[in-house]
Design a protein around this motif. Structure first.
Motif, PDB file in Angstrom:
ATOM      1  N   GLY A  53       0.798  -1.231   0.000  1.00  0.00           N
ATOM      2  CA  GLY A  53       0.000   0.000   0.000  1.00  0.00           C
ATOM      3  C   GLY A  53       0.827   1.276   0.000  1.00  0.00           C
ATOM      4  N   ILE A  54       2.036   1.186  -0.550  1.00  0.00           N
ATOM      5  CA  ILE A  54       2.954   2.338  -0.490  1.00  0.00           C
ATOM      6  C   ILE A  54       2.862   3.171  -1.761  1.00  0.00           C
ATOM      7  CG2 ILE A  54       5.373   3.046  -0.293  1.00  0.00           C
ATOM      8  CD1 ILE A  54       5.911   0.316   1.046  1.00  0.00           C
ATOM      9  N   LEU A  55       2.650   4.471  -1.589  1.00  0.00           N
ATOM     10  CA  LEU A  55       2.732   5.410  -2.720  1.00  0.00           C
ATOM     11  C   LEU A  55       4.203   5.790  -2.912  1.00  0.00           C
ATOM     12  CD1 LEU A  55       1.285   7.373  -4.766  1.00  0.00           C
ATOM     13  CD2 LEU A  55       1.458   9.090  -2.950  1.00  0.00           C
ATOM     14  N   VAL A  56       4.691   5.680  -4.163  1.00  0.00           N
ATOM     15  CA  VAL A  56       6.098   5.965  -4.455  1.00  0.00           C
ATOM     16  C   VAL A  56       6.198   7.198  -5.349  1.00  0.00           C
ATOM     17  CG1 VAL A  56       8.273   5.036  -5.330  1.00  0.00           C
ATOM     18  CG2 VAL A  56       6.552   3.479  -4.375  1.00  0.00           C
ATOM     19  N   GLY A  67       9.859   2.537 -10.792  1.00  0.00           N
ATOM     20  CA  GLY A  67       8.761   1.856 -10.124  1.00  0.00           C
ATOM     21  C   GLY A  67       7.912   2.842  -9.340  1.00  0.00           C
ATOM     22  N   GLN A  68       8.111   4.118  -9.625  1.00  0.00           N
ATOM     23  CA  GLN A  68       7.332   5.156  -8.941  1.00  0.00           C
ATOM     24  C   GLN A  68       5.894   5.194  -9.476  1.00  0.00           C
ATOM     25  OE1 GLN A  68       9.680   5.801 -11.189  1.00  0.00           O
ATOM     26  NE2 GLN A  68       8.694   7.038 -12.773  1.00  0.00           N
ATOM     27  N   HIS A  69       5.021   5.812  -8.686  1.00  0.00           N
ATOM     28  CA  HIS A  69       3.661   6.080  -9.179  1.00  0.00           C
ATOM     29  C   HIS A  69       3.584   7.436  -9.854  1.00  0.00           C
ATOM     30  CE1 HIS A  69       2.876   2.964  -6.077  1.00  0.00           C
ATOM     31  NE2 HIS A  69       2.111   2.519  -7.039  1.00  0.00           N
ATOM     32  N   ARG A  70       4.367   8.383  -9.331  1.00  0.00           N
ATOM     33  CA  ARG A  70       4.329   9.739  -9.889  1.00  0.00           C
ATOM     34  C   ARG A  70       5.733  10.328  -9.932  1.00  0.00           C
ATOM     35  NH1 ARG A  70       0.076   8.421 -11.445  1.00  0.00           N
ATOM     36  NH2 ARG A  70      -1.981   9.096 -10.740  1.00  0.00           N
ATOM     37  N   ASN A  71       5.986  11.090 -10.993  1.00  0.00           N
ATOM     38  CA  ASN A  71       7.210  11.885 -11.102  1.00  0.00           C
ATOM     39  C   ASN A  71       6.900  13.314 -10.695  1.00  0.00           C
ATOM     40  OD1 ASN A  71       9.075  10.007 -12.156  1.00  0.00           O
ATOM     41  ND2 ASN A  71       8.230  10.257 -14.222  1.00  0.00           N
ATOM     42  N   VAL A  72       7.731  13.860  -9.819  1.00  0.00           N
ATOM     43  CA  VAL A  72       7.596  15.265  -9.440  1.00  0.00           C
ATOM     44  C   VAL A  72       8.903  15.967  -9.792  1.00  0.00           C
ATOM     45  CG1 VAL A  72       7.261  16.859  -7.526  1.00  0.00           C
ATOM     46  CG2 VAL A  72       5.979  14.703  -7.593  1.00  0.00           C
ATOM     47  N   VAL A  73       8.813  17.038 -10.561  1.00  0.00           N
ATOM     48  CA  VAL A  73      10.010  17.770 -10.972  1.00  0.00           C
ATOM     49  C   VAL A  73      10.002  19.152 -10.317  1.00  0.00           C
ATOM     50  CG1 VAL A  73      11.318  18.700 -12.920  1.00  0.00           C
ATOM     51  CG2 VAL A  73      10.138  16.509 -13.150  1.00  0.00           C
ATOM     52  N   LEU A  74      11.109  19.495  -9.670  1.00  0.00           N
ATOM     53  CA  LEU A  74      11.245  20.800  -9.009  1.00  0.00           C
ATOM     54  C   LEU A  74      11.993  21.765  -9.927  1.00  0.00           C
ATOM     55  CD1 LEU A  74      11.041  18.616  -6.659  1.00  0.00           C
ATOM     56  CD2 LEU A  74      12.221  20.285  -5.235  1.00  0.00           C
ATOM     57  N   LEU A  75      11.542  23.003  -9.906  1.00  0.00           N
ATOM     58  CA  LEU A  75      12.204  24.066 -10.660  1.00  0.00           C
ATOM     59  C   LEU A  75      12.301  25.251  -9.712  1.00  0.00           C
ATOM     60  CD1 LEU A  75      13.154  25.573 -13.207  1.00  0.00           C
ATOM     61  CD2 LEU A  75      10.765  25.846 -13.863  1.00  0.00           C
ATOM     62  N   SER A  76      13.537  25.609  -9.315  1.00  0.00           N
ATOM     63  CA  SER A  76      13.667  26.697  -8.351  1.00  0.00           C
ATOM     64  C   SER A  76      13.744  28.041  -9.074  1.00  0.00           C
ATOM     65  CB  SER A  76      14.918  26.494  -7.483  1.00  0.00           C
ATOM     66  OG  SER A  76      16.082  26.601  -8.256  1.00  0.00           O
ATOM     67  N   VAL A  77      13.335  29.080  -8.389  1.00  0.00           N
ATOM     68  CA  VAL A  77      13.270  30.399  -9.043  1.00  0.00           C
ATOM     69  C   VAL A  77      14.655  30.987  -9.302  1.00  0.00           C
ATOM     70  CG1 VAL A  77      11.011  30.856  -8.021  1.00  0.00           C
ATOM     71  CG2 VAL A  77      13.083  31.744  -6.899  1.00  0.00           C
ATOM     72  N   GLU A  91      -3.109  11.747  -3.643  1.00  0.00           N
ATOM     73  CA  GLU A  91      -2.506  10.632  -4.385  1.00  0.00           C
ATOM     74  C   GLU A  91      -2.466   9.370  -3.509  1.00  0.00           C
ATOM     75  OE1 GLU A  91      -1.458  10.292  -7.517  1.00  0.00           O
ATOM     76  OE2 GLU A  91      -2.015  12.326  -8.086  1.00  0.00           O
ATOM     77  N   GLN A  92      -2.118   9.553  -2.237  1.00  0.00           N
ATOM     78  CA  GLN A  92      -2.045   8.401  -1.339  1.00  0.00           C
ATOM     79  C   GLN A  92      -3.423   7.769  -1.174  1.00  0.00           C
ATOM     80  OE1 GLN A  92      -2.083   6.486   1.411  1.00  0.00           O
ATOM     81  NE2 GLN A  92      -0.095   5.544   0.967  1.00  0.00           N
ATOM     82  N   SER A  93      -4.400   8.629  -1.021  1.00  0.00           N
ATOM     83  CA  SER A  93      -5.765   8.143  -0.821  1.00  0.00           C
ATOM     84  C   SER A  93      -6.296   7.463  -2.093  1.00  0.00           C
ATOM     85  CB  SER A  93      -6.602   9.349  -0.390  1.00  0.00           C
ATOM     86  OG  SER A  93      -7.906   9.189  -0.730  1.00  0.00           O
ATOM     87  N   ALA A  94      -5.967   8.022  -3.275  1.00  0.00           N
ATOM     88  CA  ALA A  94      -6.410   7.420  -4.543  1.00  0.00           C
ATOM     89  C   ALA A  94      -5.764   6.053  -4.744  1.00  0.00           C
ATOM     90  CB  ALA A  94      -6.054   8.349  -5.706  1.00  0.00           C
ATOM     91  N   LEU A  95      -4.492   5.940  -4.352  1.00  0.00           N
ATOM     92  CA  LEU A  95      -3.819   4.643  -4.486  1.00  0.00           C
ATOM     93  C   LEU A  95      -4.482   3.611  -3.583  1.00  0.00           C
ATOM     94  CD1 LEU A  95      -1.353   2.985  -5.635  1.00  0.00           C
ATOM     95  CD2 LEU A  95      -0.217   3.534  -3.484  1.00  0.00           C
ATOM     96  N   LYS A  96      -4.768   4.022  -2.350  1.00  0.00           N
ATOM     97  CA  LYS A  96      -5.403   3.093  -1.400  1.00  0.00           C
ATOM     98  C   LYS A  96      -6.735   2.601  -1.958  1.00  0.00           C
ATOM     99  CE  LYS A  96      -2.943   2.478   2.340  1.00  0.00           C
ATOM    100  NZ  LYS A  96      -2.220   3.383   3.177  1.00  0.00           N
ATOM    101  N   LEU A 143      -9.688  -2.067  -4.741  1.00  0.00           N
ATOM    102  CA  LEU A 143     -10.531  -2.624  -5.796  1.00  0.00           C
ATOM    103  C   LEU A 143      -9.814  -3.676  -6.636  1.00  0.00           C
ATOM    104  CD1 LEU A 143     -12.126   0.712  -7.077  1.00  0.00           C
ATOM    105  CD2 LEU A 143     -13.252  -1.063  -5.711  1.00  0.00           C
ATOM    106  N   GLU A 144      -8.475  -3.643  -6.636  1.00  0.00           N
ATOM    107  CA  GLU A 144      -7.720  -4.540  -7.519  1.00  0.00           C
ATOM    108  C   GLU A 144      -7.120  -5.696  -6.728  1.00  0.00           C
ATOM    109  OE1 GLU A 144      -4.845  -2.616  -9.990  1.00  0.00           O
ATOM    110  OE2 GLU A 144      -6.245  -1.044 -10.579  1.00  0.00           O
ATOM    111  N   PRO A 145      -7.004  -6.854  -7.368  1.00  0.00           N
ATOM    112  CA  PRO A 145      -6.429  -8.024  -6.686  1.00  0.00           C
ATOM    113  C   PRO A 145      -4.921  -7.901  -6.561  1.00  0.00           C
ATOM    114  CG  PRO A 145      -6.979  -8.571  -8.956  1.00  0.00           C
ATOM    115  CD  PRO A 145      -7.412  -7.152  -8.742  1.00  0.00           C
ATOM    116  N   VAL A 146      -4.483  -7.303  -5.468  1.00  0.00           N
ATOM    117  CA  VAL A 146      -3.061  -7.013  -5.272  1.00  0.00           C
ATOM    118  C   VAL A 146      -2.231  -8.278  -5.245  1.00  0.00           C
ATOM    119  CG1 VAL A 146      -1.381  -5.951  -3.733  1.00  0.00           C
ATOM    120  CG2 VAL A 146      -3.645  -4.957  -3.979  1.00  0.00           C
TER     121      VAL A 146
END
Lengths: 261, 115
Positions: free
Chosen positions: A54-57, A156-166, A240-245, A250-253
């Motif tokens: 149940g881990i969001l990555v 193997g992540q669920h989401r990519n987050v890209v940072l852009l500093s000012v 995102e964590q809640s949507a993954l849960k 619903l899916e056969p893990v």
């Protein structure tokens, strides 16, 4: 890789490629498979490992110094009471970042890549086996600071987050389109420094992103001012964590978790 | 320089296929590459001999076919040429587009000499 999950038994390729023999007597195979097939399979395996628990990555990417580790520290401060967090740190050398995270009381595995400019799915897999996955809700992977190479490797992540500093240019999305196109979320960081960086216009950064035909959201935040603002980012993580849960409910893990590569 | 990592991945894939077909030598490999794959063709060409040294693909010819960047527009239905950092519709300039070509990173074809 690991003996316990059986992923060392993987078979990279099927042997059903169309075959012909040419005039020179050589065999020609039509393959049409992703070049990073092995990495992609390992990444899928990592995702299955984490979903079983149940881990969001989240894979955090940016240029060096955009504020990834500071964001992790501030995120841990804000969310530690509601989510069990662990961190995988990727750097060419030193344990410095992992030590900063451990100082917050959170499990952190440091991957030192030596000369490698990116994390790959094998490195992350080894790190996963050094964490107690039963005690994690949110796994944050801090990739090697680099706006080029990490974009090509699924971890193997669920989401990519890209940072852009000012303190960087607002045209970074146009200069590094592969990276910013891979982003599921873009965070404009260090916005408390905007008064000192008038050449950086968040609207122009957002416009450069739209030219990449991405619909990913773009939030502004800062972690260091007297009034840090992380609200949009924290709410995104919670959602995102809640949507993954919900999806995993619903899916056969158990079927997915046995899809060893 | 992730092209070297990619070359090692390619070599592993090619060696597996060569072994399955009892090949003694890989003669030619064809790769489909798009500008949105994040792989620089010239670096791939430079890195390949380093990865393939002393393997049965050491003398193989590496053909790289570059795919054009093409997008389909969900707003006007047109398919048009685009560039890596401007994926908007070439006709109506909408950003509601989908990449149809240009992000490929595929091993397409192999030519082998059998024992």
């Amino acid at each position: 890789m690991c003996d316990t999950c059986g992923c060392h038994q993987h078979d990279l390729t099927d042997s059903n490629e169309p075959i012909t023999t040419n005039a020179a007597g050589r065999v020609e195979l039509t393959v049409l498979k992703p070049l990073l097939n092995a990495n992609d399979q390992q990444a899928a395996h990592n995702r299955a490992h984490c979903e079983q628990h149940g881990i969001l990555v989240i894979n955090l990417m940016s240029s060096p110094g955009a504020g990834k580790t500071s964001l992790l520290e501030a995120t841990i401060d804000a969310l530690a009471a509601e989510l069990r967090i662990a961190v995988i740190e990727g750097d060419l050398e030193t344990e410095n970042d992992a030590q900063r995270i451990r100082a917050k009381g959170v499990a952190a595995v440091q991957i030192t890549t030596g000369t490698a400019c990116h994390l790959d799915a094998n490195m992350v897999h080894e790190a996963l086996h050094r964490l107690d996955l039963n005690k994690i809700d949110l796994l944050l992977i801090e990739n090697v600071g680099n706006l080029v190479c990490p974009a090509s490797f699924d971890l193997g992540q669920h989401r990519n987050v890209v940072l852009l500093s000012v303190t960087e240019g607002d045209d970074k999305p146009a200069k590094y389109p592969v990276m910013f196109r891979a982003a599921d979320l873009v965070l404009i960081t260090k916005t408390d420094l905007l008064p000192y960086c008038p050449e950086f216009q968040p609207a122009r950064a957002a416009q450069a992103l739209r030219h990449l035909a991405t619909h990913s959201p773009c939030f502004q935040l800062n972690t260091r001012s007297s009034a840090p603002d992380l609200t949009a980012w924290l709410n995104w993580l919670r959602a995102e964590q809640s949507a993954l849960k919900q999806r995993l409910a619903l899916e056969p893990v158990h079927v997915r978790a046995h899809e060893h590569v | 320089m992730h092209e070297l990592s990619l070359c090692f991945a390619l070599l592993e894939q090619v060696e597996t296929l060569a072994a399955q077909h009892h090949a003694i030598r890989v003669e030619r490999m064809t790769i489909h590459l798009g500008p949105l794959s994040g792989i620089e063709p010239s670096l791939l060409t430079t890195a390949w001999p380093i990865a393939a040294a002393n393997s049965l693909a050491a003398t193989a010819v590496l053909d790289i076919i570059i795919s054009p960047v093409r997008v389909y527009c969900h707003d006007c239905g047109a398919e048009s040429d685009a560039t890596a950092n401007n994926l908007c519709c070439g006709v109506c300039h909408s950003y509601h587009t989908q990449v149809r070509s240009g992000d490929e990173l595929l091993l397409a074809h192999l030519e082998l000499t059998l024992e």
